[in-house]
Design a protein around this motif. Structure first.
Motif, PDB file in Angstrom:
ATOM      1  N   THR A 283     -98.238  32.884 -25.263  1.00  0.00           N
ATOM      2  CA  THR A 283     -96.812  33.246 -25.282  1.00  0.00           C
ATOM      3  C   THR A 283     -96.460  34.045 -24.039  1.00  0.00           C
ATOM      4  O   THR A 283     -95.434  33.802 -23.404  1.00  0.00           O
ATOM      5  N   LEU A 287     -93.834  33.047 -21.199  1.00  0.00           N
ATOM      6  CA  LEU A 287     -92.689  33.909 -20.851  1.00  0.00           C
ATOM      7  C   LEU A 287     -92.690  34.322 -19.382  1.00  0.00           C
ATOM      8  O   LEU A 287     -91.767  34.970 -18.923  1.00  0.00           O
ATOM      9  N   GLY A 288     -93.766  33.992 -18.690  1.00  0.00           N
ATOM     10  CA  GLY A 288     -93.769  34.257 -17.250  1.00  0.00           C
ATOM     11  C   GLY A 288     -94.895  35.144 -16.744  1.00  0.00           C
ATOM     12  O   GLY A 288     -94.918  35.498 -15.569  1.00  0.00           O
ATOM     13  N   PRO A 382    -102.700  27.786 -20.419  1.00  0.00           N
ATOM     14  CA  PRO A 382    -101.608  28.242 -21.300  1.00  0.00           C
ATOM     15  C   PRO A 382    -101.425  27.328 -22.513  1.00  0.00           C
ATOM     16  O   PRO A 382    -101.158  27.793 -23.613  1.00  0.00           O
TER      17      PRO A 382
ATOM     18  N   THR B  50     -95.230  16.854 -26.954  1.00  0.00           N
ATOM     19  CA  THR B  50     -95.568  18.225 -26.543  1.00  0.00           C
ATOM     20  C   THR B  50     -96.114  18.237 -25.117  1.00  0.00           C
ATOM     21  O   THR B  50     -95.791  19.136 -24.335  1.00  0.00           O
ATOM     22  N   ASN B  54     -94.759  20.453 -22.145  1.00  0.00           N
ATOM     23  CA  ASN B  54     -95.660  21.387 -21.442  1.00  0.00           C
ATOM     24  C   ASN B  54     -95.606  21.187 -19.935  1.00  0.00           C
ATOM     25  O   ASN B  54     -95.629  22.149 -19.164  1.00  0.00           O
ATOM     26  N   LEU B  59     -96.380  24.537 -17.904  1.00  0.00           N
ATOM     27  CA  LEU B  59     -97.561  25.099 -18.582  1.00  0.00           C
ATOM     28  C   LEU B  59     -98.774  24.202 -18.352  1.00  0.00           C
ATOM     29  O   LEU B  59     -99.909  24.600 -18.578  1.00  0.00           O
ATOM     30  N   ASP B  60     -98.505  22.987 -17.921  1.00  0.00           N
ATOM     31  CA  ASP B  60     -99.580  22.021 -17.672  1.00  0.00           C
ATOM     32  C   ASP B  60     -99.210  21.217 -16.427  1.00  0.00           C
ATOM     33  O   ASP B  60     -98.051  21.250 -15.990  1.00  0.00           O
ATOM     34  N   ARG B  86     -91.175  29.688 -14.945  1.00  0.00           N
ATOM     35  CA  ARG B  86     -91.004  29.889 -16.400  1.00  0.00           C
ATOM     36  C   ARG B  86     -90.192  31.146 -16.655  1.00  0.00           C
ATOM     37  O   ARG B  86     -89.320  31.178 -17.515  1.00  0.00           O
ATOM     38  N   ASN B  87     -90.526  32.169 -15.903  1.00  0.00           N
ATOM     39  CA  ASN B  87     -89.880  33.469 -16.109  1.00  0.00           C
ATOM     40  C   ASN B  87     -88.378  33.398 -15.826  1.00  0.00           C
ATOM     41  O   ASN B  87     -87.574  33.931 -16.591  1.00  0.00           O
ATOM     42  N   PHE B  92     -88.706  29.091 -23.932  1.00  0.00           N
ATOM     43  CA  PHE B  92     -89.511  28.301 -24.872  1.00  0.00           C
ATOM     44  C   PHE B  92     -89.210  28.716 -26.310  1.00  0.00           C
ATOM     45  O   PHE B  92     -89.069  29.905 -26.608  1.00  0.00           O
ATOM     46  N   PHE B  94     -91.025  27.913 -30.005  1.00  0.00           N
ATOM     47  CA  PHE B  94     -92.207  27.265 -30.570  1.00  0.00           C
ATOM     48  C   PHE B  94     -92.061  27.053 -32.087  1.00  0.00           C
ATOM     49  O   PHE B  94     -91.327  27.793 -32.749  1.00  0.00           O
ATOM     50  N   THR B  96     -94.250  27.813 -34.283  1.00  0.00           N
ATOM     51  CA  THR B  96     -94.735  28.981 -35.038  1.00  0.00           C
ATOM     52  C   THR B  96     -94.119  30.285 -34.504  1.00  0.00           C
ATOM     53  O   THR B  96     -94.691  31.352 -34.671  1.00  0.00           O
ATOM     54  N   ASN B  98     -94.133  32.332 -32.350  1.00  0.00           N
ATOM     55  CA  ASN B  98     -94.868  33.057 -31.298  1.00  0.00           C
ATOM     56  C   ASN B  98     -94.197  34.375 -30.885  1.00  0.00           C
ATOM     57  O   ASN B  98     -94.079  34.672 -29.704  1.00  0.00           O
ATOM     58  N   LEU B 100     -94.174  38.452 -30.590  1.00  0.00           N
ATOM     59  CA  LEU B 100     -95.238  39.440 -30.371  1.00  0.00           C
ATOM     60  C   LEU B 100     -95.219  40.411 -31.561  1.00  0.00           C
ATOM     61  O   LEU B 100     -94.219  41.104 -31.774  1.00  0.00           O
ATOM     62  N   PHE B 111     -88.282  41.310 -23.917  1.00  0.00           N
ATOM     63  CA  PHE B 111     -89.478  41.047 -23.112  1.00  0.00           C
ATOM     64  C   PHE B 111     -89.237  40.231 -21.832  1.00  0.00           C
ATOM     65  O   PHE B 111     -89.634  40.656 -20.739  1.00  0.00           O
ATOM     66  N   PRO B 112     -88.576  39.049 -21.926  1.00  0.00           N
ATOM     67  CA  PRO B 112     -88.379  38.272 -20.682  1.00  0.00           C
ATOM     68  C   PRO B 112     -87.575  39.045 -19.639  1.00  0.00           C
ATOM     69  O   PRO B 112     -87.767  38.858 -18.445  1.00  0.00           O
ATOM     70  N   ARG B 159     -84.761  35.214 -27.802  1.00  0.00           N
ATOM     71  CA  ARG B 159     -85.677  35.507 -26.693  1.00  0.00           C
ATOM     72  C   ARG B 159     -85.586  34.417 -25.622  1.00  0.00           C
ATOM     73  O   ARG B 159     -85.681  34.698 -24.426  1.00  0.00           O
TER      74      ARG B 159
END
Lengths: 391, 240
Positions: A283, A287-288, A382, B50, B54, B59-60, B86-87, B92, B94, B96, B98, B100, B111-112, B159
């Motif tokens: 995660t 998020l970066g 990731p 997915t 990704n 992410l991939d 990404r930032n 994203f 998800f 589940t 995700n 924190l 957070f971001p 988020r």
């Protein structure tokens, strides 16, 4: 600043797990500082006792004098050079004449060192003023160990025999005017202290001495003295320093074990954390966060255990160690036989160097231990992390 | 026309080694996504939904071909550049959630913005706005464990949208939610899509989601089997 903030948040968020680690680590903190403080205290106390009672600020030895070679004693005496006489007259030096002798306590023969010292001296902390008795022909001062060993007490008279400078045997009765209590065995066991003038006269060694003790903080003479060698404190205390070092190494094993146990707990927590919190890592990356930042975060989290432990240790450790410093540790009598000038109470010493050094060491080791398991994150994809898998 | 694509894939291939064999999760996929799209990538399990998300989300990386996101080729990005993309530009959501777990709702949404280095005042303002969008202002101080599944997913949406990214990628966002919660969540996302002009791409095989999307891309065995424009009515969306 985001990483320290997050690390702190995660650390407190982990609740009991964090506090268990912190408490265990804080025990190690206190134990390491406590144990090391005892050794430092032992060292300081022994050094101080020996400096006060025997070594002063260093000694001039007559060139033949060797404390480890009894056969050298008959030749280890010489008239005091002018320079040393000057120091003596200024109250900055105390000459000591050492003559081998024999006493006969309770019908036994016991070899002794007869040490002559000026009753008026104040260079070393021996109660030599007891020797200034004019009413007694040959007053003598002994230590408690010597008294116990020879079965002597204050007021007793005992025969002493010695050989003078010409090799002639002579004997006289001495009166024990005081039994002194001293932590320094080396001025006690097997020794009789008598007035310097008397022994110089009886041994036919007028104005002579075997060694001269300088007062503490007195600089040795700039020029060398013919027939006399200066021995500084580093040399004189070498034995005791080595003994303390040997004991410190023994004691270190104990705190290495304690430290290892605490580190094991942190390592374990880190491994578990990295295993259980893969989704969280994924995660964070989504998020970066870069992998490097995730590694930094987890390492810092682990390392902060050390910081928290230091704080917790300070909370309960400071009053505890201050109490030890104030009350000291009662030492059993048997400690005396170890050769340590400690006395009946050991006062630990907790210096800034010890506390800062230990804190830095524990923080460093905690950081390393925290970092090691996080290396796995460097290979973490990731996508795998988000699925809760390890790459 | 090509230049208006926010996301463009060209002969995109992703192969996963499975033991001695190789599985093509994506097989020469050519797609383009424009600004403010509300698109669903559908297909059976293992069809590559997915994997596509990704790669678009950096992410991939693709095995072959190219994926260009906001003018940047994903396959050419370093770890740091991918993280920055990404930032700044991708949100994203998800299956589940995700979230924190040790952070409050407010902190999760914040957070971001922390990563973007915004000031405390700016963060507070934006988080409040995002929580208003998802109707969770009153739960700002709650921890995820104190929320229902629907509420958790709304936090995840907040988020994702708080930094107003160009693209939001949602992987099975309703899979863990009941019908009512799914409908509410999708409605919220649709509103945000209209209001913020954010491109939403869903990976899903949930019928409830399919009723909302305006474009449906069907993947079968890593290949684009169908790419169709949808125009659901309000009643259809609610499954009536």
């Amino acid at each position: 600043m985001i990483i320290p903030r997050l690390a702190l948040k995660n650390l407190f968020g982990a609740g009991l797990r964090t506090w268990l680690n912190v408490v265990v680590l804080s025990f190690s903190f206190v134990a390491i500082i406590g144990l090391q403080g005892i050794y430092d205290g032992m060292n300081n106390q022994a050094v101080q006792a020996l400096t006060d009672a025997e070594y002063g600020g260093g000694q001039y030895w007559q060139e033949n004098y060797d404390p480890y070679e009894p056969l050298s004693l008959p030749d280890a005496h010489a008239p005091l050079p002018e320079a040393l006489l000057g120091l003596k007259d200024a109250g900055l030096a105390a000459p000591v004449l050492i003559v081998q002798g024999t006493i006969y306590p309770s019908g036994r023969i016991q070899p002794v060192l007869i040490k002559g010292i000026d009753p008026e001296q104040s260079v070393i902390s021996i109660p030599t003023h007891f020797l200034a008795r004019e009413d007694i022909k040959l007053p003598a001062l002994i230590g408690t160990r010597m008294a116990k060993n020879a079965g002597l007490k204050k007021g007793d008279t005992i025969t002493v025999r010695w050989r003078d400078a010409q090799g002639t045997f002579d004997a006289k009765d001495v009166r024990i005017v005081e039994v002194m209590r001293t932590t320094a065995q080396s001025i006690d066991r097997g020794q009789i202290w008598v007035p310097l003038k008397k022994i110089q006269e009886l041994a036919r060694m007028p104005n002579e001495a075997s060694l001269v003790v300088l007062a503490q903080d007195t600089e040795p003479l700039k020029e060398g003295l013919a027939g006399w060698n200066f021995k500084n404190l580093e040399f004189l205390l070498k034995d005791i320093t080595e003994l303390v070092q040997a004991k410190t190494i023994g004691g270190s094993i104990m705190y290495v074990i304690l430290l290892l146990l605490a580190m094991l707990a942190i390592f374990n927590t880190q491994v578990l954390s990295i295993f259980r919190r893969r989704k969280e890592m994924g995660t964070l990356m989504a998020l970066g966060f870069t992998r490097v930042k995730v590694i930094q975060l987890f390492t810092l989290e682990g390392a902060m255990h050390g910081v928290l432990a230091a704080l917790v240790a300070a909370i309960y450790g400071t009053p505890l160690l201050v109490l030890f410093t104030k009350k000291g540790w009662a030492m059993p009598e048997s400690v005396d036989s170890y050769g340590f000038a400690i006395g009946d109470k050991l006062i630990p010493t907790y210096g800034a160097g010890l506390i800062i050094g230990t804190t830095v060491l524990v923080l460093l080791v905690t950081t390393i231990v925290s970092f090691l398991p996080t290396r796995k994150i460097a290979k973490l994809k990731p996508t795998d992390a988000l699925r809760g898998r390890m790459s | 026309m090509e230049n208006s694509f926010l996301i463009k894939t060209k002969e995109l291939v992703k192969i996963y080694p499975i033991g001695w064999k190789k599985l093509a999760a994506l097989d020469h996929v050519n797609l383009g996504f424009e600004k403010a799209e509300f698109t669903g990538v559908v297909g059976p399990s293992g069809s590559g939904k997915t994997t596509l998300l990704n790669i678009i989300g950096s992410l991939d990386v693709p095995t072959a071909g190219s994926a260009e996101v906001l003018g940047k080729k994903v396959e050419d990005l370093s770890n740091r550049q991918a993280a920055a993309l990404r930032n700044h530009s991708i949100g994203f959501i998800f299956q589940t959630f995700n979230l924190l777990p040790v952070y409050t709702v407010f902190e999760n949404v914040e957070f971001p913005l922390l990563l973007l280095g915004l000031s405390a005042d700016e963060r507070k303002q934006k988080v409040r706005k995002a929580l208003e969008w998802v109707d969770l202002v009153d739960r700002a101080k709650s921890k995820p464990a104190q929320l229902s599944g629907g509420q958790c997913q709304r936090v995840a949406i907040a988020r994702a949208v708080v930094k107003k990214p160009a693209i939001i990628l949602a992987d099975e966002p309703t899979a863990n939610l009941d019908a009512e919660n799914s409908h509410n969540i999708l409605q919220t996302m649709e509103e945000l899509n209209r209001e913020l002009k954010t491109t939403f791409i869903f990976a899903t095989h949930d019928e409830k989601v399919i009723r909302y999307i305006r474009r449906k891309i069907t993947l079968v065995d890593g290949k684009v089997a169908k790419d169709e424009v949808m125009n659901p009515t309000k009643a259809e969306r609610k499954g009536q």
